[in-house]
Write a protein that holds these residues in place. Sequence first.
Motif, PDB file in Angstrom:
ATOM      1  N   LYS A 160      37.474  45.884  74.358  1.00  0.00           N
ATOM      2  CA  LYS A 160      37.468  46.678  74.677  1.00  0.00           C
ATOM      3  C   LYS A 160      37.230  48.456  73.879  1.00  0.00           C
ATOM      4  O   LYS A 160      37.273  49.481  73.873  1.00  0.00           O
ATOM      5  CB  LYS A 160      37.945  47.412  76.144  1.00  0.00           C
ATOM      6  CG  LYS A 160      37.729  46.284  77.266  1.00  0.00           C
ATOM      7  CD  LYS A 160      36.995  46.634  78.477  1.00  0.00           C
ATOM      8  CE  LYS A 160      36.973  45.810  78.878  1.00  0.00           C
ATOM      9  NZ  LYS A 160      35.754  44.712  79.318  1.00  0.00           N
ATOM     10  N   THR A 196      31.314  41.428  80.734  1.00  0.00           N
ATOM     11  CA  THR A 196      31.481  40.997  79.080  1.00  0.00           C
ATOM     12  C   THR A 196      30.360  40.162  78.261  1.00  0.00           C
ATOM     13  O   THR A 196      30.217  40.648  77.980  1.00  0.00           O
ATOM     14  CB  THR A 196      33.613  40.430  79.740  1.00  0.00           C
ATOM     15  OG1 THR A 196      33.749  41.815  80.136  1.00  0.00           O
ATOM     16  CG2 THR A 196      33.503  39.929  78.646  1.00  0.00           C
ATOM     17  N   GLY A 237      33.507  43.099  74.143  1.00  0.00           N
ATOM     18  CA  GLY A 237      33.346  43.497  75.210  1.00  0.00           C
ATOM     19  C   GLY A 237      34.713  42.735  75.909  1.00  0.00           C
ATOM     20  O   GLY A 237      35.033  43.110  76.603  1.00  0.00           O
ATOM     21  N   MET A 238      35.542  41.783  74.960  1.00  0.00           N
ATOM     22  CA  MET A 238      36.448  41.665  76.158  1.00  0.00           C
ATOM     23  C   MET A 238      37.783  42.201  75.321  1.00  0.00           C
ATOM     24  O   MET A 238      38.812  42.814  76.126  1.00  0.00           O
ATOM     25  CB  MET A 238      36.727  40.215  75.599  1.00  0.00           C
ATOM     26  CG  MET A 238      36.172  39.491  75.479  1.00  0.00           C
ATOM     27  SD  MET A 238      36.414  37.790  74.841  1.00  0.00           S
ATOM     28  CE  MET A 238      37.318  36.815  75.559  1.00  0.00           C
TER      29      MET A 238
END
Lengths: 522, 349
Positions: free
Chosen positions: B139, B231, B136-137
């Motif tokens: 990528k 995210t 999420g953060m």
Amino acid sequence: MPDIHSDPSTPTAVQPRLLLRGTGLDKRFPGVHALQSVDFDLRPGEVHALMGENGAGKSTLIKVLTGFHRKDAGTVLLEDVPIDPASPKEAEATGISTVYQEVNLIPHLSVAENIGLGRQPTRFGLIQNRAIKQRAQQALARVGLKIDVSNSIAECSIAIRQLVAIARAIDLDAKVLILDEPTSSLDAGETAQLFEVVRNLKAEGIGIIFVTHFLDQVYQISDRITVLRNGRLIGTWPAPELPRIQLIEAMTGNKFSEQQPRTASVEAGTQRPAEEAVIQVKRLGRRNSIAPTSFHIHAGETLGIAGLLGSGRTELARLVFGIDRADSGEVRINGKPIRNGSIPAAIQAKMAFSPEDRKFEGIIPELSVRENIILALQAQLGPLRPISRAEQIRLADQYIQALKIKTPSPEFPVQNLSGGNQQKVLLARWLVTQPKFLLLDEPTRGIDVGAKAEIENLTHQLCQEGMAILFISSELDEIVRTSDRVLVLRDKMPIGEVAKDELTEPFIMQMIAKHEPEGAAN
Amino acid sequence: METKTFRSRAATKIVWPVLALALLILVNVLLDARSFNSFTDAFREGAFLHISFKNGYPSGALIDILNHGSKVMILALGMSLVIATGGVDLSVGAVMAISGATAAVLTVRGLPPTVVIPIALLISMVCGLWNGILVGMLKIQPIVATLILMVAGRGVAQMITGAQIITFHSPVMEFIGNGRLAWLPLPFPFILVLIMLFITWVSTRKTAIGLLVESVGSNPTASRFAGVRATSVIMMAYIFSGFCAGIAGLIAASNIKAADPTHAGLLLEMDAIFAVVVGGTALTGGRFFLGGAIIGGILIQTLTTTMYAQDVSADVAPLPKAIVVLIVCLIQSETFRNKLSKTWRRKQS
């Protein structure tokens, strides 16, 4: 046509010979009669515009001519010889080439490889690179393009890609060239360049079928215009003999009252101090993206943003909405500064943004119309405060009615709606959040004339209800109709603001064109 | 009307795995009939459909399927959300091992289950958080990001147990994987499945989480532009997947009353992905179907049990399993169905 008159075998030929002639073309899909006994012809050295709203049958007609679809009935003659291509490749071999709206080139290959793709000259089964390059250069020369053919396509601008695609199409001794919305991603200068190429091809005797939504361009380049509506042929006219209003009427099937000129609702607005504006943008900028830009918009006022493609219009909108982080400056809503680079903060402050690229940045394709409409409000409420289903249905129904969204049901996946209706769903998504400030980036791109007028009227209405609107469009006439003031951008810089009383297309064009080295705008 | 169309969509998705399951059970009945030389004995002792009552609790092949399939079914619930966001979680098998190892070590140290279970689940969720941060953060592509923990996780589990199999004795811990409730005589692991299904359903469909997950999976950019905190939605999905893996890990350890860091949950991530996909959730993200995932889990376990019953060696068993999964996926594919019906019509005319 001196050769025709000098030909002794056809003394009666007064009319120009036909290059392509389709008679009684018919095509059915499950549930739709997409093409109903349509006649269409094309002369050599002619630009023939094919017009109609979405779903009129333009694409089907083209796909039947190019062999993408098999026709159910009718005949096609190419230079008086019946043809029935079974695939676009077969059609290409007989001399009918097509350049599609979304250019189908392969980004990682070079220009030369893209032109030669699928027909590389080989020797002993090996591809001959030098021959490919030479051939590509020759093909590019015909469209007046001088670039290094070993560059990869990904590095080329959209305009260059379009020309490369045309070069690829005519490389095979094309007699008929079909251009499907070739200018939808081009700015005025690039369009002029493309039209120059089209005129040259015309002089070579190639027949060109031109599909577009832009009325201006039709009159600039076309010799004849054919209009389709709901799969039927409405008529074919020489372009100079068909007034604009009649063309729109033929396309929409309604009597069309010419766009109402913008009522001067907030004439006094220009006098209001900037501090009272709904949105104040002060020296907002980002390196390599857009130079520091300032503007303000009052309640009930529309600010247009004009500029060529790549002038920084979309970049500015992205900074204001917090999609990108600004290096300098600030955005204030009702005097309160908004946190930099945060979309949720922008939405919380009652901003709304309808992006340029509807398909990739706008709609959630798999979700239903209802879910798309409530998404922004739900995202704002957060995951743990769900909107009840009854409320969702009420909101969806309300906005489907208010915006006249054509959908079989609120539960229909939004990806199956037409472009215009998808755009309305996006507007509904934001209207549900009751914004004070609405950013519209190319809201009418690629949608049909009827839906376009509806979106424009809706913008007027919202503005009169007191919303502040930022309206971005590459169509100047649309900006002039819609806006109270216009901010003009050039080369990623603001170059001035045009007040209401000076707001005309030529004036803005001159501003954009001033000091431009090539004077691309004409 | 709206709810009807929504339900019918979920219903059409679930038809195929249910049909496949029914067919598979029929195959078992036919195999029984062949070995008994009779059709009337489908329910007799030793038959696939036979259910006997030992000490008042039902047992038999069908009950075994629910019992042993519970781990895959629980994994599939977490995996559904992760796959719906457009990702995949390859680390669930390794997280099962970590969860089991933690629980075993703490139990052996004498800590009560009321402390052991929360700690094991918390550590599993931290594993999920790790995946969530990477995907999420930072990528990183989900398949690569979770591959890291899939490989490293077994090492972590080995470190926790000191590279040995740790056996434990604790009535509560043993109950998780083997127990029966007096008033609901199904295997306790399957009751856990039902509880987890209910929790997952309520927390996705009765809140907006399900919508946001589907939105992010269907179009991440457009979701972000609409104000969805993509995210955090993605991180939440991976944390929940870690939580599910933690529970499955407790069941696995409890089954054998020991933590086996090398074999606990080995290759179960594949079964979980199969279960989700067979259940109608596309690997490309978007819509997810929890009921479909559970049916998919049962289908996979039925296959495994059928292999054992037919004395197929464990080394060869994955092949027939893969073939059945392929068939179900083909039947689900609209393109394939259209092609098939076209050929059919051509033959008829």
